[in-house]
Scaffold this motif. Structure first.
Motif, PDB file in Angstrom:
ATOM      1  N   MET A 122      38.652  24.132  22.486  1.00 21.34           N
ATOM      2  CA  MET A 122      37.714  25.152  22.934  1.00 21.34           C
ATOM      3  C   MET A 122      38.178  25.853  24.213  1.00 21.34           C
ATOM      4  N   GLN A 123      39.091  25.245  24.950  1.00 22.07           N
ATOM      5  CA  GLN A 123      39.510  25.824  26.223  1.00 22.07           C
ATOM      6  C   GLN A 123      40.175  27.183  26.041  1.00 22.07           C
ATOM      7  N   ASP A 124      40.819  27.401  24.861  1.00 21.02           N
ATOM      8  CA  ASP A 124      41.516  28.659  24.620  1.00 21.02           C
ATOM      9  C   ASP A 124      40.608  29.715  24.012  1.00 21.02           C
ATOM     10  N   TYR A 125      39.395  29.347  23.693  1.00 21.29           N
ATOM     11  CA  TYR A 125      38.478  30.282  23.051  1.00 21.29           C
ATOM     12  C   TYR A 125      38.020  31.339  24.056  1.00 21.29           C
ATOM     13  N   LYS A 126      38.159  32.607  23.687  1.00 21.66           N
ATOM     14  CA  LYS A 126      37.786  33.710  24.574  1.00 21.66           C
ATOM     15  C   LYS A 126      36.330  34.084  24.330  1.00 21.66           C
ATOM     16  N   LYS A 127      35.475  33.833  25.290  1.00 20.59           N
ATOM     17  CA  LYS A 127      34.053  34.085  25.148  1.00 20.59           C
ATOM     18  C   LYS A 127      33.696  35.486  25.659  1.00 20.59           C
ATOM     19  N   ILE A 128      33.057  36.266  24.808  1.00 22.22           N
ATOM     20  CA  ILE A 128      32.572  37.575  25.234  1.00 22.22           C
ATOM     21  C   ILE A 128      31.614  37.420  26.406  1.00 22.22           C
ATOM     22  N   THR A 129      30.815  36.352  26.349  1.00 21.94           N
ATOM     23  CA  THR A 129      29.807  36.135  27.387  1.00 21.94           C
ATOM     24  C   THR A 129      30.404  35.790  28.746  1.00 21.94           C
ATOM     25  N   GLU A 130      31.710  35.522  28.795  1.00 24.85           N
ATOM     26  CA  GLU A 130      32.366  35.217  30.067  1.00 24.85           C
ATOM     27  C   GLU A 130      33.250  36.352  30.562  1.00 24.85           C
ATOM     28  N   LEU A 131      33.299  37.447  29.816  1.00 32.38           N
ATOM     29  CA  LEU A 131      34.116  38.578  30.254  1.00 32.38           C
ATOM     30  C   LEU A 131      33.528  39.200  31.520  1.00 32.38           C
ATOM     31  N   PRO A 132      34.362  39.808  32.371  1.00 31.09           N
ATOM     32  CA  PRO A 132      33.874  40.401  33.622  1.00 31.09           C
ATOM     33  C   PRO A 132      32.849  41.497  33.367  1.00 31.09           C
ATOM     34  N   SER A 133      31.876  41.571  34.215  1.00 27.94           N
ATOM     35  CA  SER A 133      30.880  42.639  34.171  1.00 27.94           C
ATOM     36  C   SER A 133      31.549  44.000  34.281  1.00 27.94           C
ATOM     37  N   LYS A 134      30.919  45.010  33.679  1.00 30.30           N
ATOM     38  CA  LYS A 134      31.405  46.382  33.819  1.00 30.30           C
ATOM     39  C   LYS A 134      31.151  46.928  35.216  1.00 30.30           C
ATOM     40  N   TYR A 135      30.355  46.195  35.989  1.00 36.41           N
ATOM     41  CA  TYR A 135      29.972  46.628  37.335  1.00 36.41           C
ATOM     42  C   TYR A 135      30.601  45.697  38.362  1.00 36.41           C
ATOM     43  N   ASN A 136      30.980  46.254  39.498  1.00 34.60           N
ATOM     44  CA  ASN A 136      31.600  45.446  40.547  1.00 34.60           C
ATOM     45  C   ASN A 136      30.889  45.725  41.878  1.00 34.60           C
ATOM     46  N   ASP A 137      31.181  44.880  42.850  1.00 33.37           N
ATOM     47  CA  ASP A 137      30.599  45.023  44.190  1.00 33.37           C
ATOM     48  C   ASP A 137      29.070  45.098  44.116  1.00 33.37           C
ATOM     49  N   LEU A 138      28.493  44.186  43.354  1.00 28.35           N
ATOM     50  CA  LEU A 138      27.037  44.191  43.179  1.00 28.35           C
ATOM     51  C   LEU A 138      26.317  44.067  44.517  1.00 28.35           C
ATOM     52  N   GLU A 139      26.902  43.295  45.420  1.00 27.13           N
ATOM     53  CA  GLU A 139      26.246  43.065  46.706  1.00 27.13           C
ATOM     54  C   GLU A 139      26.201  44.317  47.586  1.00 27.13           C
ATOM     55  N   LEU A 140      26.974  45.338  47.215  1.00 26.99           N
ATOM     56  CA  LEU A 140      26.973  46.586  47.975  1.00 26.99           C
ATOM     57  C   LEU A 140      25.971  47.607  47.424  1.00 26.99           C
ATOM     58  N   MET A 141      25.398  47.315  46.276  1.00 25.12           N
ATOM     59  CA  MET A 141      24.435  48.238  45.662  1.00 25.12           C
ATOM     60  C   MET A 141      23.069  48.113  46.325  1.00 25.12           C
ATOM     61  N   ASP A 142      22.333  49.223  46.403  1.00 22.44           N
ATOM     62  CA  ASP A 142      20.944  49.121  46.836  1.00 22.44           C
ATOM     63  C   ASP A 142      20.094  48.639  45.660  1.00 22.44           C
ATOM     64  N   THR A 143      18.864  48.305  45.940  1.00 22.14           N
ATOM     65  CA  THR A 143      18.016  47.685  44.910  1.00 22.14           C
ATOM     66  C   THR A 143      17.833  48.586  43.698  1.00 22.14           C
ATOM     67  N   ALA A 144      17.569  49.857  43.918  1.00 20.89           N
ATOM     68  CA  ALA A 144      17.344  50.770  42.799  1.00 20.89           C
ATOM     69  C   ALA A 144      18.568  50.871  41.900  1.00 20.89           C
ATOM     70  N   THR A 145      19.766  50.859  42.499  1.00 26.52           N
ATOM     71  CA  THR A 145      20.999  50.935  41.714  1.00 26.52           C
ATOM     72  C   THR A 145      21.195  49.663  40.905  1.00 26.52           C
ATOM     73  N   ILE A 146      20.937  48.515  41.521  1.00 20.79           N
ATOM     74  CA  ILE A 146      21.030  47.245  40.797  1.00 20.79           C
ATOM     75  C   ILE A 146      20.128  47.270  39.567  1.00 20.79           C
ATOM     76  N   LEU A 147      18.886  47.654  39.771  1.00 24.99           N
ATOM     77  CA  LEU A 147      17.908  47.626  38.684  1.00 24.99           C
ATOM     78  C   LEU A 147      18.225  48.664  37.609  1.00 24.99           C
ATOM     79  N   THR A 148      18.690  49.835  38.025  1.00 27.84           N
ATOM     80  CA  THR A 148      19.042  50.873  37.067  1.00 27.84           C
ATOM     81  C   THR A 148      20.195  50.433  36.183  1.00 27.84           C
ATOM     82  N   ASN A 149      21.188  49.800  36.787  1.00 26.70           N
ATOM     83  CA  ASN A 149      22.345  49.335  36.013  1.00 26.70           C
ATOM     84  C   ASN A 149      21.974  48.171  35.091  1.00 26.70           C
TER      85      ASN A 149
END
Length: 271
Positions: free
Chosen positions: A1-28
């Motif tokens: 199972m270690q070699d299995y590529k999980k879609i659920t573990e792929l990187p988010s399409k969004y980065n630097d979440l901590e730099l977003m304001d609340t409205a941007t976080i919620l909108t995304n």
């Protein structure tokens, strides 16, 4: 199972979440959530197959068991727990089990999901028969507790299915009816309590509600077998009777309280 590529573990399409304001976080987050229903629509054929098979087994006295760990396990328990109040069916028809036992509903139990044999032990406590069905729920599709449980159930002749968010995962290969909802990467990388969990809840709603309709626990579009456990539900049931029997509210309320359920009151009045 270690070699299995999980879609659920792929990187988010969004980065630097901590730099977003609340409205941007919620909108995304909302942008990602809008993808879920379309992903669920693609698995309706598999859900249909499961519901039809469940109907046949319920007619023979079979039961539905959900097994899962973490969020997935809790969602299965939630769905099972809502069957008695909503449809008036006793709690021993749809049963949710979680790795780590009931304490894991509120608190994480360390390493519980890694046990490959415990799920079947948990199921055996219910005197399993071949008319029963086991549905494993795991976003990753790799949870040992779930895979071990469905494999043993299948070996004993039970119908098995799964709800996962990774098509082609080991879990999908271990069951007869795989339901794999590809919602893509999570907004917060790997946090399957988000889109994956929401999709699982939608599928669970579809399975249990469609099943209850098919086995006769619904009339028209009404919850005629709901448990009358509070004043809100008594009022709802009374209004159902007013609409169905064309009588006034006070008469409907008397009938409801006399017969104990909307269905019984309707049957008595039309019988």
């Amino acid at each position: 199972m270690q070699d299995y590529k999980k879609i659920t573990e792929l990187p988010s399409k969004y980065n630097d979440l901590e730099l977003m304001d609340t409205a941007t976080i919620l909108t995304n987050m909302n942008k990602e959530d809008k993808l879920i229903a379309d992903a669920v629509s693609l698995v309706i054929p598999e859900v249909t197959k499961l519901v039809d098979a469940l109907k046949e087994r319920f007619d023979k006295g079979g039961r539905l068991f959900y097994i899962g760990a973490g969020t997935s396990g809790r969602l299965g328990i939630l769905d099972a727990s809502e069957i008695p109040p909503t449809f008036g069916l006793s709690h021993d028809h749809v049963i949710g089990l979680i790795a780590g036992g009931d304490v894991a509903i509120r608190k994480a139990v360390e390493n519980a999901e890694d046990d490959t044999v415990q799920a079947w032990k948990d199921l055996e406590a219910f005197e399993i028969t071949k008319n029963d069905t086991v549905v494993g729920i795991a976003a990753s599709g790799t949870t040992p507790y779930v895979i071990g449980g469905v494999k043993e159930a299948a070996a004993r002749g039970l119908l098995t299915a799964c709800i996962t968010n990774n098509p082609g995962s080991p879990l999908t290969q271990a069951v007869e009816i795989p339901i794999a909802v590809n919602v893509g990467p999570e907004f917060l990388t790997g946090s399957t309590r988000m889109k994956s969990g929401t999709s699982q809840k939608l599928v669970l709603n579809m399975i249990s509600t469609a099943l209850m309709i098919r086995i006769g626990r619904v009339k028209g579009n009404k919850m005629v077998n709901m448990q009358l456990t509070n004043e809100k539900l008594v009022d709802r049931g009374t209004r159902y009777l007013v609409e169905e029997l064309k009588i006034d509210y006070s008469e409907a309320e008397k009938l409801l309280k006399k017969y104990g359920s909307v269905k019984n009151a309707i049957d008595a009045s039309k019988g």
